[in-house]
Design a protein around this motif. Structure first.
Motif, PDB file in Angstrom:
ATOM      1  N   LEU A 122      39.417  23.604  54.211  1.00 33.82           N
ATOM      2  CA  LEU A 122      39.271  22.946  52.915  1.00 33.82           C
ATOM      3  C   LEU A 122      40.183  23.600  51.879  1.00 33.82           C
ATOM      4  CD1 LEU A 122      35.421  22.282  52.544  1.00 33.82           C
ATOM      5  CD2 LEU A 122      37.229  20.640  53.083  1.00 33.82           C
ATOM      6  N   MET A 123      40.821  22.767  51.092  1.00 33.82           N
ATOM      7  CA  MET A 123      41.682  23.276  50.019  1.00 33.82           C
ATOM      8  C   MET A 123      41.417  22.491  48.744  1.00 33.82           C
ATOM      9  SD  MET A 123      45.423  21.582  50.793  1.00 33.82           S
ATOM     10  CE  MET A 123      45.706  19.816  50.593  1.00 33.82           C
ATOM     11  N   ASP A 124      41.879  23.035  47.622  1.00 39.45           N
ATOM     12  CA  ASP A 124      41.759  22.319  46.352  1.00 39.45           C
ATOM     13  C   ASP A 124      42.638  21.076  46.405  1.00 39.45           C
ATOM     14  OD1 ASP A 124      40.069  24.255  45.390  1.00 39.45           O
ATOM     15  OD2 ASP A 124      41.648  25.383  44.377  1.00 39.45           O
ATOM     16  N   GLY A 125      42.067  19.950  46.028  1.00 46.23           N
ATOM     17  CA  GLY A 125      42.789  18.691  46.093  1.00 46.23           C
ATOM     18  C   GLY A 125      43.454  18.322  44.781  1.00 46.23           C
ATOM     19  N   GLU A 126      44.455  17.481  44.876  1.00 46.27           N
ATOM     20  CA  GLU A 126      45.137  16.970  43.685  1.00 46.27           C
ATOM     21  C   GLU A 126      45.740  15.608  44.026  1.00 46.27           C
ATOM     22  OE1 GLU A 126      49.181  18.047  41.380  1.00 46.27           O
ATOM     23  OE2 GLU A 126      47.640  19.608  41.261  1.00 46.27           O
ATOM     24  N   VAL A 127      45.498  14.639  43.167  1.00 45.84           N
ATOM     25  CA  VAL A 127      46.068  13.305  43.348  1.00 45.84           C
ATOM     26  C   VAL A 127      46.784  12.917  42.067  1.00 45.84           C
ATOM     27  CG1 VAL A 127      45.545  10.855  43.669  1.00 45.84           C
ATOM     28  CG2 VAL A 127      44.344  12.566  45.022  1.00 45.84           C
ATOM     29  N   SER A 128      48.022  12.482  42.204  1.00 45.48           N
ATOM     30  CA  SER A 128      48.834  12.056  41.060  1.00 45.48           C
ATOM     31  C   SER A 128      49.067  10.557  41.148  1.00 45.48           C
ATOM     32  CB  SER A 128      50.169  12.811  41.062  1.00 45.48           C
ATOM     33  OG  SER A 128      50.984  12.369  40.002  1.00 45.48           O
ATOM     34  N   ILE A 129      48.728   9.830  40.082  1.00 44.93           N
ATOM     35  CA  ILE A 129      48.882   8.377  40.062  1.00 44.93           C
ATOM     36  C   ILE A 129      49.776   7.982  38.898  1.00 44.93           C
ATOM     37  CG2 ILE A 129      47.689   6.152  39.862  1.00 44.93           C
ATOM     38  CD1 ILE A 129      45.236   7.466  41.086  1.00 44.93           C
ATOM     39  N   GLN A 130      50.929   7.418  39.246  1.00 42.84           N
ATOM     40  CA  GLN A 130      51.881   6.946  38.230  1.00 42.84           C
ATOM     41  C   GLN A 130      51.601   5.468  37.952  1.00 42.84           C
ATOM     42  OE1 GLN A 130      54.704   8.914  36.816  1.00 42.84           O
ATOM     43  NE2 GLN A 130      54.277   7.260  35.352  1.00 42.84           N
TER      44      GLN A 130
ATOM     45  N   ILE B 185      36.405   9.552  50.189  1.00 41.07           N
ATOM     46  CA  ILE B 185      35.428  10.604  50.480  1.00 41.07           C
ATOM     47  C   ILE B 185      36.093  11.936  50.165  1.00 41.07           C
ATOM     48  CG2 ILE B 185      34.043  11.723  52.265  1.00 41.07           C
ATOM     49  CD1 ILE B 185      34.185   9.022  53.819  1.00 41.07           C
ATOM     50  N   ILE B 186      35.502  12.687  49.259  1.00 46.03           N
ATOM     51  CA  ILE B 186      36.052  13.999  48.906  1.00 46.03           C
ATOM     52  C   ILE B 186      34.947  15.053  49.054  1.00 46.03           C
ATOM     53  CG2 ILE B 186      37.877  13.125  47.419  1.00 46.03           C
ATOM     54  CD1 ILE B 186      34.974  14.531  45.623  1.00 46.03           C
ATOM     55  N   PHE B 187      35.291  16.311  48.806  1.00 50.87           N
ATOM     56  CA  PHE B 187      34.312  17.391  48.841  1.00 50.87           C
ATOM     57  C   PHE B 187      34.242  18.010  47.456  1.00 50.87           C
ATOM     58  CE2 PHE B 187      35.823  16.773  53.119  1.00 50.87           C
ATOM     59  CZ  PHE B 187      34.695  16.911  53.908  1.00 50.87           C
ATOM     60  N   SER B 188      33.029  18.336  47.015  1.00 54.29           N
ATOM     61  CA  SER B 188      32.872  18.917  45.689  1.00 54.29           C
ATOM     62  C   SER B 188      33.516  20.298  45.634  1.00 54.29           C
ATOM     63  CB  SER B 188      31.386  19.026  45.310  1.00 54.29           C
ATOM     64  OG  SER B 188      30.707  19.859  46.234  1.00 54.29           O
ATOM     65  N   ALA B 189      33.930  20.694  44.447  1.00 55.08           N
ATOM     66  CA  ALA B 189      34.544  22.006  44.256  1.00 55.08           C
ATOM     67  C   ALA B 189      33.462  23.085  44.315  1.00 55.08           C
ATOM     68  CB  ALA B 189      35.269  22.044  42.921  1.00 55.08           C
TER      69      ALA B 189
END
Length: 266
Positions: free
Chosen positions: A181-189, A64-68
């Motif tokens: 709320l903050m800007d999200g970032e997900v890194s997937i290796q 579940i995320i929030f739109s920018a």
């Protein structure tokens, strides 16, 4: 990859809806509803609006995320890449256990204002839907010129959805007022690429600011019931990798996915 909420069609209708007609005892007296076992309109939708009433159940299945942007809305991520929904096959049938948001289950119905100068909402439907029409078989929408039991149930579902949507808007406003709320970032290796895939373009709750809440603010979100909703959102983010791996297994990963306005950064 930037995760963006799908924009509404040019006619300013909500996503999935191609047209809207008010349900009428005169024009649709012989209309019936028939069950459909697929949702082809959902196969290319990776992010679907979600109400806070659904957070606790939905968080077990997808992030579940929030739109920018300024007017954030909660979204259930049914895929990480634009145009990819891992929970449906190409025909729009569910592949297995999944949570289908109320926004989807409401289709082809919705409550809408017929006149901009009025607050009154009318029950409307998308006439392009294969679920409704003057069929020989199906459940009537009207009986003796009055809404059938099915139509009354549809109206109740749509009314409940509008109320849940209003509560959701208030929830997001509270998060924004407290600057949570903050800007999200997900890194997937992954083994398929040298560089990690970085997903951006969404918002999420700032855990550091959440931990720093004290006194009145902390009591407020605890007593209002916001706290478990916030944690449902945060816990659900752990499913990002599972969604990513499912995309890879289905041949719909960022390398295979069709080009979109947002692309994965390698």
């Amino acid at each position: 990859m930037d995760l963006i909420m799908a924009t509404a069609p040019a006619n300013n209708l909500p996503i999935f809806y191609n047209d809207l007609l008010p349900l009428s005892t005169m024009d649709h007296a012989d209309y019936k509803s028939r069950s459909v076992d697929s949702a082809p309109f959902l196969t290319s939708q990776h992010a679907v609006p979600l109400t806070i009433d659904e957070f606790v159940t939905a968080q077990r299945f997808a992030p579940i995320i929030f739109s920018a942007g300024a007017d954030s809305v909660p979204l259930l991520l049914m895929g990480l890449n634009e145009g990819v929904n891992i929970f449906l096959d190409d025909e729009g049938k569910l592949r297995g256990p999944a949570y289908v948001p109320a926004y989807v289950r409401r289709y082809p119905w919705m409550l809408a204002k017929l006149r901009p100068d009025s607050e009154e909402l009318s029950l409307c439907f998308d006439p392009t839907s294969p679920a409704l029409g003057a069929f020989d078989e199906g459940t009537p929408l009207f009986e003796d010129g009055k809404p059938s039991e099915l139509t009354q149930g549809v109206l109740k579902f749509c009314e409940d959805f509008e109320q849940a949507a209003a509560r959701t808007g208030q929830f997001v406003k509270e998060l924004q007022d407290m600057d949570l709320l903050m800007d999200g970032e997900v890194s997937i290796q992954t083994p398929i690429a040298d560089q990690p895939f970085v997903y951006r373009g969404f918002r999420m709750v700032n855990e550091e600011k959440l931990r720093d809440l004290r006194g009145v603010q902390l009591r407020k979100i605890n007593q209002s019931g916001m706290l478990p909703l916030i944690y449902a959102h945060l816990f659900s983010l752990q499913l990002m990798r599972e969604i990513f791996e499912a995309q890879i297994n289905q041949g719909k990963g960022p390398i295979n996915a069709p080009a979109a306005p947002a692309t994965a950064e390698g």
